[in-house]
Design a protein around this motif. Structure first.
Motif, PDB file in Angstrom:
ATOM      1  N   LYS A 102      46.403  39.551  36.487  1.00  0.00           N
ATOM      2  CA  LYS A 102      45.470  40.503  37.066  1.00  0.00           C
ATOM      3  C   LYS A 102      45.830  41.941  36.724  1.00  0.00           C
ATOM      4  N   GLU A 103      47.110  42.176  36.388  1.00  0.00           N
ATOM      5  CA  GLU A 103      47.569  43.546  36.113  1.00  0.00           C
ATOM      6  C   GLU A 103      47.664  43.879  34.631  1.00  0.00           C
ATOM      7  N   VAL A 104      47.239  42.951  33.766  1.00  0.00           N
ATOM      8  CA  VAL A 104      47.386  43.163  32.322  1.00  0.00           C
ATOM      9  C   VAL A 104      46.772  44.489  31.880  1.00  0.00           C
ATOM     10  N   SER A 105      45.618  44.831  32.416  1.00  0.00           N
ATOM     11  CA  SER A 105      44.966  46.084  31.995  1.00  0.00           C
ATOM     12  C   SER A 105      45.832  47.294  32.336  1.00  0.00           C
ATOM     13  N   LEU A 106      46.547  47.236  33.462  1.00  0.00           N
ATOM     14  CA  LEU A 106      47.446  48.343  33.833  1.00  0.00           C
ATOM     15  C   LEU A 106      48.577  48.491  32.828  1.00  0.00           C
ATOM     16  N   TYR A 107      49.140  47.356  32.389  1.00  0.00           N
ATOM     17  CA  TYR A 107      50.233  47.403  31.426  1.00  0.00           C
ATOM     18  C   TYR A 107      49.746  47.980  30.092  1.00  0.00           C
ATOM     19  N   GLU A 108      48.569  47.540  29.683  1.00  0.00           N
ATOM     20  CA  GLU A 108      48.061  48.004  28.385  1.00  0.00           C
ATOM     21  C   GLU A 108      47.690  49.480  28.433  1.00  0.00           C
ATOM     22  N   GLU A 109      47.211  49.950  29.579  1.00  0.00           N
ATOM     23  CA  GLU A 109      46.953  51.386  29.727  1.00  0.00           C
ATOM     24  C   GLU A 109      48.238  52.191  29.582  1.00  0.00           C
ATOM     25  N   SER A 110      49.357  51.591  29.946  1.00  0.00           N
ATOM     26  CA  SER A 110      50.648  52.263  29.857  1.00  0.00           C
ATOM     27  C   SER A 110      51.244  52.193  28.457  1.00  0.00           C
ATOM     28  N   GLY A 111      50.633  51.391  27.577  1.00  0.00           N
ATOM     29  CA  GLY A 111      51.104  51.302  26.202  1.00  0.00           C
ATOM     30  C   GLY A 111      51.874  50.043  25.890  1.00  0.00           C
TER      31      GLY A 111
END
Length: 880
Positions: free
Chosen positions: A248-257
Motif C-alpha cells: 500500500k505504501e509503494v507509491s510513497l517509496y517511489e516518490e522518495s526515489g
C-alpha cells in the motif's frame, strides 16, 4: 473557447500537429508546443512528455502525451542515468506498447498505430534525449528539473518484495543497490549489505546512497523501523500484514526515489475479486439485439471462481492479504461489499428473465441497471458465451464467412475485400443487426451495397429498400446502379425526377424495388416513414452526426428490418458522432445519449474505456483502409472515379436558356469560322454554368447551394479534412480559382494555395515548398495549363478535376503531379461530371470511342466538336 491543438498520426512513426479551428486563440502552452514542433517534431514531443497532463488539451494531444510521458517515466527510472548520459538506452516495454495501442482514442490516423510505429518513435525519442543531454552543460538531474521541477532522478536503492513459499513467513523483503562498472559498461544489482564493505568508513558516500531510503523512512513507520534497527541491510521475512502495508505504501517509496519491485499479481490486480457475467452460452432460434440470451453469473478470482458465501466470509476477516485457492488476494471490505451487491443485483435482475445483447453491452460501458454512482467498471466483467462468441466471430472476421453470389446479372467482378464486405453485409442482415460500412474513400462502398441489393432482389421479388443520400449523390447512385445492376428496379424520389410525384406508400408496398431519396425529402415526405422497409441505407451517414437535427430525427423513426450506414469518417469531431450513427443502426446498443455522455466523460481519467468501447463496436463496423497491407495488394496505385453532380434549379434555368439561344444562333450561322467560334464559345459557357452560375453571369456571390459541383466538392473535402489529407483541384478557368479557394478555406478552416498562369515563375517554387511542407496545407487549386506539368506535389493523395479538359492525356499529365515517385499513398482521382449535361455526354463519347481519344491532340482542345452537324450539337448540349 480556445482552439485546440490536435494530432494526426502518420506512417513510419510520424505525427502532424494541426489546429481544430483557425479563428480562436490557442492557449500559450499549445502555441509554444506548436512553434517547437515546426522547428523539430521529436524535440517537441520529448518536451511534451516532460509536462503534466492537462484535461483542457484535445483528446489526441493527451494521447500523444501519454506516449511521450511513458518514455520519460521509464527514462527517469534508468539505472545510473547520470553516468550513462548520452549512452543511455531506454528499453522498449512490450506491455506499455500494447497498452498504448489498445487504449488509443479515435483520433485521425490511429490506423497507423502499431508496435513497429511505437518502436520507431521510441528509438527516435531516445536519440533526441541523447542529443540534448550531450549538449547540456550540467547534470542530468538539472536537465530533468529544468524540464519539470517535480522530476527527480531515482536513487540507486531498490526494494524487493517476493513470495516466500519455503520460509517461516509468507513474504521476503530485500534491499539492493546498483553499481556501475565502466569497464563492463553495465550496472549490477547487489544486496545492500555489500555497500557496508564497499564504502567502509566513507560516511558521506553511504549517506548519499541511503538518501532516498531516509526520505522513505520519514513517510513510513515500516521503513523507519527497519532502518533504525539496521535490518535494512539484510534479507527480512515479512508477515502478510507487513507485506500488505508495504504494498500500500509503494507509491510513497517511489516518490522518495526508491525503485520497487513487487509481485505482478498485485501490480496488475490479477487476483482481485469481480462479478463475472457470461451471456449467450446457449443457442437461440432467433437473434437480434433485443433477443433474451442465456445468462450465468459468478464471482471471479482471476481464472477461478468463488461462491457468494465464500465472498461474504471474507468480510469477517481483517483487511489485508489472504490466501484463497493457493493465491494471495487483497481483502478490501469496501470493494467486497460492492462486488457482493452487484452479484445479488444481477442475480435478481437477470437470472430468471435473461439479458439482451443491448443490456450486456451497456453493462460493459459501465451503464445499465447494475451500476450505481459508486460502482466501478473493473468490478464487473461481461463475457460472451460459446454460441454468442460464434455469432460475433463472423462479424469481427468477415474472411471466415461463406461467399455470397451477387447474381449472374451483376456486371462487375468484386475485389477480394469487396466480396468479404458483401458477405459481412449479408450475415448481419440474416441475424437482424444493423451495420456501419466505413471503408476508406475510394474502396467502393457503393458497389458493395449495390451487389447486396441485387442479391436480395433475386431472393425476394418485392424487396423494399430505401437509400437516403445527399442530393449531390443522386447522379452517382443512379449511374452506379445502371452500370453494375441494370436489372435492379430503382426509383428516384426527388423533384429532379419528373415521375417522382406518382410514387407513394401504396405504390411501394405493391411493387417493391429500390427507392433513392434525400435527407431533405425524407424530412418533408412523411409517407416514407409509414412504410416498414426491408432495408434502410444512409449514405454519407455523417449527415446524422448531430442527433438533434431534423434529418437525424427523421431517419431514426423510419421503421426498417435492417439498417445500414455508409461513411468514410465514422468519428469526425467527437464520440457523439459515433453514438448517433449507432443510435440509427442499432438503437439502444450504446445506451441513450445521457448514458453515453457519462461514459465518454470518464475516458480522460480511464483510457482503458477506449479498449472496451472498441471491443463493443468492432462487430458492427467494417472499416478497411487504403493503407492496410491486405488491401493495398488488391488495389491499383491510382483509383480513378467519376463523380457526378446535379444541376441546381438556377443552373438548370441558365443552361436551358443557353441551349435555346444556341439553337437559334446555329439556325442563322454560316458554316465557316463564325460557326466554329459560336460552338466553342457556347461550350465554354456550358462548362461555366456546370461549374457555378456566378462564373457564367460574372457575379461574385458563389453560394454553395447554387452549384451541384460545389456541394459535391464539400462532401469529398469534408472526408479529406477529417483525415487531414491533401488535395489538388484542377480547373481550366483562372477566374474561378480564387472563388474556389475562398470556399475551401471556410470549409477546411485553413488557407490553401492557388497557382495559375498569372503567378510568377519564381513564386511557384515557394508554393510547392509550402504545400509539401510539415505544416498542414489542405489544398492547392491549379489551372490545368499552369499546373499540369513540371511540379512535384506528392503531399497530396487526392486529385479533383473540377471541370474536364476532355483530353485524357492532359488530365493524366496533371494527375501525375501527385502520382509519381515519392508518393507513399494510393492516389484517388475524382473526375467531376454534371449529370444530364454536355459533360456527361462527351464523357460517354470518350469512353465509347477510344479512337476518338487518340485523335484528340492537346492543342486541339474542343475543336473536334465543331465538325459535328447542328443536330448533333443540339443533342450533345440538350439536357436529359
Amino acid at each position: 473557447m480556445k482552439r485546440k491543438l490536435i494530432v494526426i498520426i502518420e506512417q513510419e512513426a510520424g505525427y502532424i500537429f494541426d489546429w481544430d479551428e483557425e479563428s480562436e486563440q490557442p492557449d500559450s502552452f499549445c502555441e509554444e508546443l506548436f512553434l517547437r514542433y515546426k522547428k523539430d517534431p521529436l524535440a517537441a514531443l520529448l518536451f511534451l512528455g516532460f509536462q503534466n497532463n492537462n484535461s483542457e488539451w484535445s483528446e489526441s494531444l493527451r494521447y500523444l502525451w501519454s506516449i511521450a510521458s511513458s518514455f520519460v517515466y521509464l527514462l527517469t527510472k534508468m539505472d545510473e542515468l547520470e553516468s550513462r548520459r548520452e549512452k543511455v538506452l531506454v528499453d522498449e516495454d512490450a506491455e506499455t506498447f500494447e497498452s498504448l495501442i489498445k487504449s488509443a482514442p479515435f483520433i485521425c490516423g490511429s490506423e497507423n498505430l502499431s508496435l513497429k510505429w511505437l518502436s520507431n518513435l521510441w528509438i527516435n525519442l531516445n536519440h533526441t534525449f541523447c542529443t540534448q543531454i550531450k549538449a547540456f552543460n550540467g547534470a542530468v538531474s538539472d536537465y530533468l528539473h529544468q524540464n519539470n521541477p517535480a522530476l527527480h532522478l531515482p536513487g540507486r536503492v531498490y526494494f524487493h518484495l517476493v513470495e516466500n513459499k519455503s520460509g517461516e513467513e509468507p513474504f521476503a523483503f530485500l534491499a539492493t543497490y546498483t553499481t556501475y562498472s565502466s569497464q563492463k559498461a553495465k550496472s549490477r544489482h547487489l544486496p545492500l549489505k555489500n555497500a557496508l564493505e564497499e564504502y567502509g568508513d566513507n560516511t558521506r558516500k553511504m549517506l548519499e546512497l541511503l538518501s532516498t531510503v531516509n526520505k522513505a523512512s520519514e513517510k513510513s513507520s515500516l521503513i523507519a523501523e527497519v532502518v533504525q534497527s539496521g535490518e535494512i541491510f539484510y534479507p527480512l521475512n515479512f508477515s502478510a500484514v507487513d507485506a500488505y502495508t508495504f504494498l500500500k505504501e509503494v507509491s510513497l517509496y517511489e516518490e522518495s526515489g526508491v525503485i520497487c519491485r513487487i509481485p505482478d499479481w498485485y501490480r496488475k490486480k490479477q487476483n482481485s475479486l469481480s462479478v463475472a457475467i457470461t451471456v449467450g452460452d446457449k443457442k437461440e432460434s432467433y437473434f437480434s439485439q433485443d433477443t433474451l440470451l442465456s445468462f450465468d453469473i459468478s464471482i471471479s478470482l482471476g481464472a477461478d471462481t468463488i461462491s457468494v458465501k465464500q465472498a461474504k466470509q471474507l468480510l469477517s476477516e481483517a483487511e489485508g492479504l489472504t490466501m484463497i485457492k493457493n493465491r494471495w488476494v487483497e481483502v478490501d471490505h469496501q470493494r467486497l461489499k460492492e462486488v457482493i451487491k452487484l452479484y445479488e443485483k444481477a442475480e435478481s435482475e437477470y437470472v430468471n428473465s435473461g439479458i439482451t445483447l443491448s443490456e450486456a453491452i451497456r453493462i460493459q460501458l459501465n451503464e445499465g441497471k447494475l451500476f450505481t454512482k459508486t460502482s466501478d467498471s473493473d468490478e464487473i466483467e461481461v463475457n460472451n458465451g460459446t454460441w454468442l462468441t460464434e455469432i460475433m466471430a463472423g462479424l469481427t472476421r468477415p474472411e471466415t464467412l461463406p461467399d455470397i453470389d451477387a447474381g449472374n446479372n451483376f456486371n462487375a467482378v468484386l475485389r477480394e475485400y469487396q466480396l468479404k464486405g458483401l458477405n459481412w453485409l449479408h450475415y448481419l442482415n440474416l441475424i437482424g443487426l444493423g451495420a456501419c460500412l466505413a471503408d476508406d474513400m475510394g474502396l467502393g462502398k457503393t458497389i458493395q451495397v449495390i451487389a447486396h441489393l441485387n442479391h436480395l432482389s433475386l431472393k425476394q421479388k418485392k424487396h423494399k429498400s430505401l437509400i437516403v443520400i445527399p442530393a449531390s449523390l443522386i447522379g452517382n447512385w443512379v449511374n452506379e446502379i445502371k452500370r453494375f445492376a441494370p436489372n435492379l428496379r430503382y426509383h428516384v424520389v426527388h423533384p429532379s425526377n419528373a415521375s417522382a410525384s406518382s410514387i407513394d406508400d401504396v405504390y411501394v408496398k405493391k411493387n417493391g424495388g429500390v427507392y433513392i431519396t434525400t435527407y431533405a425529402i425524407l424530412v418533408r415526405n412523411k409517407w416514407l416513414s409509414q412504410i416498414t422497409w426491408d432495408y434502410l441505407i444512409l449514405d454519407e451517414a455523417q449527415a446524422i452526426k448531430n442527433p438533434n437535427t431534423k434529418q437525424a430525427k427523421a431517419v431514426k423513426v423510419v421503421p426498417a428490418s435492417y439498417r445500414l450506414a455508409l461513411t468514410g469518417t465514422p468519428v469526425e469531431n467527437s464520440l457523439m458522432d459515433l453514438w448517433s450513427i449507432f443510435d440509427f443502426i442499432n438503437p439502444g446498443l450504446l445506451g441513450n445519449s445521457k448514458e453515453f455522455i457519462s461514459f465518454t466523460k470518464s475516458l480522460s481519467d480511464n483510457p482503458e474505456g477506449y479498449t472496451r468501447l472498441k471491443k463493443i463496436i468492432s462487430p458492427f463496423i467494417l472499416r478497411r483502409l487504403k493503407t492496410d497491407t491486405k488491401i493495398i495488394s488488391d488495389l491499383p496505385e491510382k483509383i480513378e472515379m467519376k463523380t457526378y453532380s446535379h444541376l441546381t434549379p438556377k443552373q438548370a434555368l441558365l443552361y436551358q436558356n443557353l441551349v435555346q439561344s444556341l439553337r437559334n444562333a446555329l439556325g442563322s450561322a454560316d458554316d465557316g469560322i463564325s460557326r466554329k467560334g459560336l460552338i466553342l464559345a457556347s461550350i465554354m459557357k456550358f462548362k461555366q454554368i456546370c461549374n457555378h452560375p456566378d462564373q457564367y453571369t460574372g457575379q461574385d456571390n458563389y453560394s454553395e447551394t447554387d452549384s451541384g459541383k460545389f456541394e459535391r466538392l464539400r462532401e469529398i473535402c469534408e472526408t479529406i479534412k477529417a483525415k487531414r489529407e491533401r488535395v489538388l483541384i484542377f480547373t481550366q478557368f483562372k477566374e474561378i480559382t480564387e472563388h474556389l479557394s475562398d470556399y475551401l478555406a471556410r470549409l477546411f478552416g485553413h488557407s490553401g494555395l492557388v497557382l495559375h498562369g498569372g503567378v510568377a515563375v519564381k513564386k511557384r517554387k515557394d508554393l510547392v515548398e509550402a504545400f509539401q511542407g510539415r505544416e498542414y496545407v489542405p489544398y492547392m487549386i491549379l489551372s490545368i495549363k499552369a499546373g499540369g506539368t513540371g511540379l512535384n506535389l506528392t503531399a497530396a493523395n487526392h486529385v479533383i478535376h473540377f471541370d474536364r479538359w476532355w483530353n485524357p492525356a492532359v488530365e493524366n499529365q496533371a494527375t501525375d503531379r501527385v502520382f509519381r515517385i515519392g508518393q507513399k499513398k494510393n492516389v484517388i482521382v475524382h473526375k467531376f461530371i454534371t449529370a444530364g449535361t454536355i459533360e456527361e455526354k462527351i464523357d460517354l463519347m470518350i469512353d465509347d470511342k477510344m479512337k476518338l481519344v487518340n485523335d484528340i491532340l492537346p492543342e486541339k482542345q474542343e475543336n473536334w466538336l465543331t465538325e459535328m452537324s447542328n443536330d448533333e450539337i443540339m443533342q450533345l448540349v440538350s439536357l436529359v
